[in-house]
Scaffold this motif. Structure first.
Motif, PDB file in Angstrom:
ATOM      1  N   GLY A 108      72.905  44.301  41.607  1.00  0.00           N
ATOM      2  CA  GLY A 108      72.864  44.116  43.061  1.00  0.00           C
ATOM      3  C   GLY A 108      71.456  43.872  43.529  1.00  0.00           C
ATOM      4  O   GLY A 108      70.691  43.138  42.907  1.00  0.00           O
ATOM      5  N   GLU A 109      71.082  44.531  44.628  1.00  0.00           N
ATOM      6  CA  GLU A 109      69.779  44.301  45.246  1.00  0.00           C
ATOM      7  C   GLU A 109      68.676  45.055  44.511  1.00  0.00           C
ATOM      8  O   GLU A 109      68.762  46.269  44.299  1.00  0.00           O
ATOM      9  N   VAL A 110      67.628  44.325  44.152  1.00  0.00           N
ATOM     10  CA  VAL A 110      66.513  44.913  43.413  1.00  0.00           C
ATOM     11  C   VAL A 110      65.837  46.017  44.221  1.00  0.00           C
ATOM     12  O   VAL A 110      65.475  47.069  43.684  1.00  0.00           O
ATOM     13  N   ALA A 111      65.660  45.805  45.530  1.00  0.00           N
ATOM     14  CA  ALA A 111      64.986  46.794  46.376  1.00  0.00           C
ATOM     15  C   ALA A 111      65.717  48.134  46.329  1.00  0.00           C
ATOM     16  O   ALA A 111      65.082  49.197  46.259  1.00  0.00           O
ATOM     17  N   ASN A 126      60.208  39.805  40.260  1.00  0.00           N
ATOM     18  CA  ASN A 126      60.464  39.978  38.830  1.00  0.00           C
ATOM     19  C   ASN A 126      59.454  40.913  38.185  1.00  0.00           C
ATOM     20  O   ASN A 126      59.758  41.570  37.182  1.00  0.00           O
ATOM     21  N   ARG A 127      58.240  40.972  38.755  1.00  0.00           N
ATOM     22  CA  ARG A 127      57.210  41.845  38.180  1.00  0.00           C
ATOM     23  C   ARG A 127      57.677  43.293  38.132  1.00  0.00           C
ATOM     24  O   ARG A 127      57.367  44.016  37.180  1.00  0.00           O
ATOM     25  N   SER A 128      58.421  43.714  39.151  1.00  0.00           N
ATOM     26  CA  SER A 128      58.879  45.105  39.185  1.00  0.00           C
ATOM     27  C   SER A 128      59.782  45.385  37.992  1.00  0.00           C
ATOM     28  O   SER A 128      59.643  46.423  37.317  1.00  0.00           O
ATOM     29  N   SER A 129      60.701  44.489  37.725  1.00  0.00           N
ATOM     30  CA  SER A 129      61.597  44.666  36.581  1.00  0.00           C
ATOM     31  C   SER A 129      60.811  44.634  35.275  1.00  0.00           C
ATOM     32  O   SER A 129      61.033  45.472  34.385  1.00  0.00           O
ATOM     33  N   ILE A 130      59.894  43.683  35.164  1.00  0.00           N
ATOM     34  CA  ILE A 130      59.093  43.560  33.940  1.00  0.00           C
ATOM     35  C   ILE A 130      58.313  44.841  33.671  1.00  0.00           C
ATOM     36  O   ILE A 130      58.268  45.339  32.534  1.00  0.00           O
ATOM     37  N   ASN A 138      66.262  37.020  35.571  1.00  0.00           N
ATOM     38  CA  ASN A 138      65.373  36.873  36.721  1.00  0.00           C
ATOM     39  C   ASN A 138      66.151  37.094  38.010  1.00  0.00           C
ATOM     40  O   ASN A 138      67.351  36.803  38.084  1.00  0.00           O
ATOM     41  N   CYS A 139      65.451  37.591  39.020  1.00  0.00           N
ATOM     42  CA  CYS A 139      66.109  37.796  40.306  1.00  0.00           C
ATOM     43  C   CYS A 139      66.450  36.455  40.948  1.00  0.00           C
ATOM     44  O   CYS A 139      65.882  35.410  40.600  1.00  0.00           O
ATOM     45  N   MET A 140      67.404  36.490  41.847  1.00  0.00           N
ATOM     46  CA  MET A 140      67.851  35.266  42.511  1.00  0.00           C
ATOM     47  C   MET A 140      67.810  35.450  44.025  1.00  0.00           C
ATOM     48  O   MET A 140      68.017  36.553  44.530  1.00  0.00           O
ATOM     49  N   SER A 141      67.564  34.348  44.741  1.00  0.00           N
ATOM     50  CA  SER A 141      67.524  34.378  46.204  1.00  0.00           C
ATOM     51  C   SER A 141      68.425  33.274  46.746  1.00  0.00           C
ATOM     52  O   SER A 141      68.584  32.223  46.112  1.00  0.00           O
TER      53      SER A 141
END
Length: 255
Positions: free
Chosen positions: A61-64, A138-142, A114-117
């Motif tokens: 879902g939402e990365v935030a 994506n940096r947060s996930s990395i 990778n995140c999507m918008s």
């Protein structure tokens, strides 16, 4: 009618169990089984426990929102144990990464990408800005993956670019997981040997040969060749003869 929350937190003495079985979103529709960080964060902050178990089965879902749950778990003084019971995909892998101990179910899967918008109508400048923003997100996930895995940043990026699905064993090899539930290192070799014997048993059955010796051989490979652990697991506590009877029944019913 009172709505039932899909996610829940239960406590037992000094341990809390959190179930995240749904989409991770800032707009939580409880009847759809979606998860919002706001309610979970409040409850996590109020927990007075020594251990927090987090059970996950989510397409993401939402990365935030996932980052907020991740931060709440990392900030808590309790030891955090995350479990992937089915899928931990996309943003759900960030929550999984919050565990001090990270357990994969034997058949469970992780998926990183990778995140999507969603842009809708956008000009070239807006598209370039969206791409730059996605790179930063994506940096947060990395960074979360780098903290737990043994992969380089370039390897992580390559896997995210490829939208990579990881088996439980691959998660263990790469460091995403610290253990696999009920897994032993010699399981693969043992099962390959057992399957070879099963093939022989099928041939024996079809040619009219006696299969008692084949049943004994499989029983030997599955239950007797490996060293017994000091503390037997619950599934190993049932009588050995019951296991042997099961094998005999199974092979007698082969076509």
């Amino acid at each position: 009618m009172k709505k039932q929350k899909f996610w829940q937190i239960t406590t037992n003495q000094r341990t809390a169990d959190i179930n995240i079985y749904g989409n991770i979103t800032s707009w939580a529709w409880e009847e759809l089984g979606e998860v919002s960080a706001h309610g979970i964060k409040q409850e996590i902050d109020e927990l007075d426990v020594d251990v927090i178990n987090v059970y996950i089965n989510s397409y993401g879902g939402e990365v935030a929102e996932a980052l907020a749950i991740y931060s709440a778990l990392k900030r808590h003084s309790a030891a955090v144990h995350t479990y992937c019971d089915g899928f931990a995909c996309s943003a759900a892998t960030i929550i999984f990464a919050a565990g001090d101990t990270r357990t994969m179910g034997e058949l469970s899967l992780l998926m990183i990408h990778n995140c999507m918008s969603y842009l809708g109508y956008a000009n070239s400048e807006e598209m370039r800005k969206a791409a730059e923003d996605n790179d930063k997100i994506n940096r947060s996930s990395i960074e979360a993956y780098k903290k737990i895995s043994n992969l380089s940043e370039d390897e992580i990026k390559e896997m995210m670019n490829a939208e990579t699905w990881l088996t439980a064993k691959e998660c263990l090899e790469h460091g995403f997981a610290t253990e696999i539930a009920d897994f032993e290192e010699d399981d693969d070799q043992t099962m390959q040997s057992a399957f070879a014997t099963i093939r022989e048993a099928v041939i024996a059955k079809r040619t009219g040969m006696s299969i008692e010796e084949k049943v004994d051989a499989i029983y030997q490979k599955l239950f007797l060749e490996k060293k017994e652990p000091e503390e037997p697991k619950p599934q190993e506590q049932r009588p050995q003869e019951e296991k042997k009877d099961f094998l005999a029944t199974f092979f007698n019913n082969l076509i």
